[in-house]
Write a protein that holds these residues in place. Structure first.
Motif, PDB file in Angstrom:
ATOM      1  N   GLY A  39       0.808  -1.218   0.000  1.00 33.90           N
ATOM      2  CA  GLY A  39       0.000   0.000   0.000  1.00 33.90           C
ATOM      3  C   GLY A  39       0.839   1.264   0.000  1.00 33.90           C
ATOM      4  O   GLY A  39       0.478   2.258  -0.641  1.00 33.90           O
ATOM      5  N   LEU A  40       1.958   1.247   0.694  1.00 34.42           N
ATOM      6  CA  LEU A  40       2.837   2.417   0.714  1.00 34.42           C
ATOM      7  C   LEU A  40       3.623   2.556  -0.586  1.00 34.42           C
ATOM      8  O   LEU A  40       3.985   3.664  -0.987  1.00 34.42           O
ATOM      9  N   LEU A  41       3.889   1.446  -1.245  1.00 33.40           N
ATOM     10  CA  LEU A  41       4.678   1.486  -2.471  1.00 33.40           C
ATOM     11  C   LEU A  41       3.884   2.017  -3.665  1.00 33.40           C
ATOM     12  O   LEU A  41       4.470   2.591  -4.591  1.00 33.40           O
ATOM     13  N   VAL A  42       2.572   1.854  -3.657  1.00 31.01           N
ATOM     14  CA  VAL A  42       1.756   2.328  -4.786  1.00 31.01           C
ATOM     15  C   VAL A  42       1.875   3.845  -4.976  1.00 31.01           C
ATOM     16  O   VAL A  42       2.254   4.307  -6.060  1.00 31.01           O
ATOM     17  N   PRO A  43       1.574   4.670  -3.963  1.00 28.18           N
ATOM     18  CA  PRO A  43       1.709   6.112  -4.185  1.00 28.18           C
ATOM     19  C   PRO A  43       3.159   6.544  -4.408  1.00 28.18           C
ATOM     20  O   PRO A  43       3.422   7.499  -5.159  1.00 28.18           O
ATOM     21  N   THR A  44       4.103   5.836  -3.788  1.00 23.27           N
ATOM     22  CA  THR A  44       5.511   6.142  -4.005  1.00 23.27           C
ATOM     23  C   THR A  44       5.865   5.954  -5.474  1.00 23.27           C
ATOM     24  O   THR A  44       6.579   6.770  -6.063  1.00 23.27           O
ATOM     25  N   GLY A  76       5.082  -9.498  -5.478  1.00 21.35           N
ATOM     26  CA  GLY A  76       5.671 -10.400  -4.498  1.00 21.35           C
ATOM     27  C   GLY A  76       5.091 -10.198  -3.109  1.00 21.35           C
ATOM     28  O   GLY A  76       4.818 -11.162  -2.387  1.00 21.35           O
ATOM     29  N   LEU A  77       4.872  -8.940  -2.743  1.00 23.28           N
ATOM     30  CA  LEU A  77       4.272  -8.653  -1.436  1.00 23.28           C
ATOM     31  C   LEU A  77       2.845  -9.185  -1.355  1.00 23.28           C
ATOM     32  O   LEU A  77       2.425  -9.706  -0.316  1.00 23.28           O
ATOM     33  N   LEU A  78       2.108  -9.085  -2.455  1.00 22.75           N
ATOM     34  CA  LEU A  78       0.746  -9.624  -2.469  1.00 22.75           C
ATOM     35  C   LEU A  78       0.752 -11.149  -2.364  1.00 22.75           C
ATOM     36  O   LEU A  78      -0.137 -11.740  -1.748  1.00 22.75           O
TER      37      LEU A  78
END
Length: 86
Positions: A39-44, A76-78
């Motif tokens: 979730g944090l990587l998407v907006p990043t 991978g995180l998912l």
């Protein structure tokens, strides 16, 4: 130029990624940690790798590569989040 509120968001994002990444590495709430990181990587990725806004070919390709790398990490995180417990 980044505003003061933008700088705070970047710092909070970094703190969140560090905390969630550490928890995932230690096996503490791995599903929650993985989902938090994703979730944090998407907006990043959207803000930091905006290849669609870049006109120079070399920079656009570098940003596209970064965006695709982040997409692979999110995948991978998912997978970690979807893994069944043993």
């Amino acid at each position: 130029e980044v505003s003061a509120s933008g700088e705070k968001l970047v710092k909070l994002n970094g703190i969140g990624m560090t905390a969630a990444g550490s928890a995932l590495a230690l096996g503490v709430f791995p599903r929650t940690s993985a989902l938090t990181l994703a979730g944090l990587l998407v907006p990043t990725t959207i803000v930091g790798q905006a290849f669609w806004k870049t006109e120079e070919k070399g920079k656009r390709e570098a940003r596209l590569s970064g965006a695709l790398s982040n997409a692979a990490i999110i995948g991978g995180l998912l997978l970690v989040a979807a893994r069944r417990r043993r």
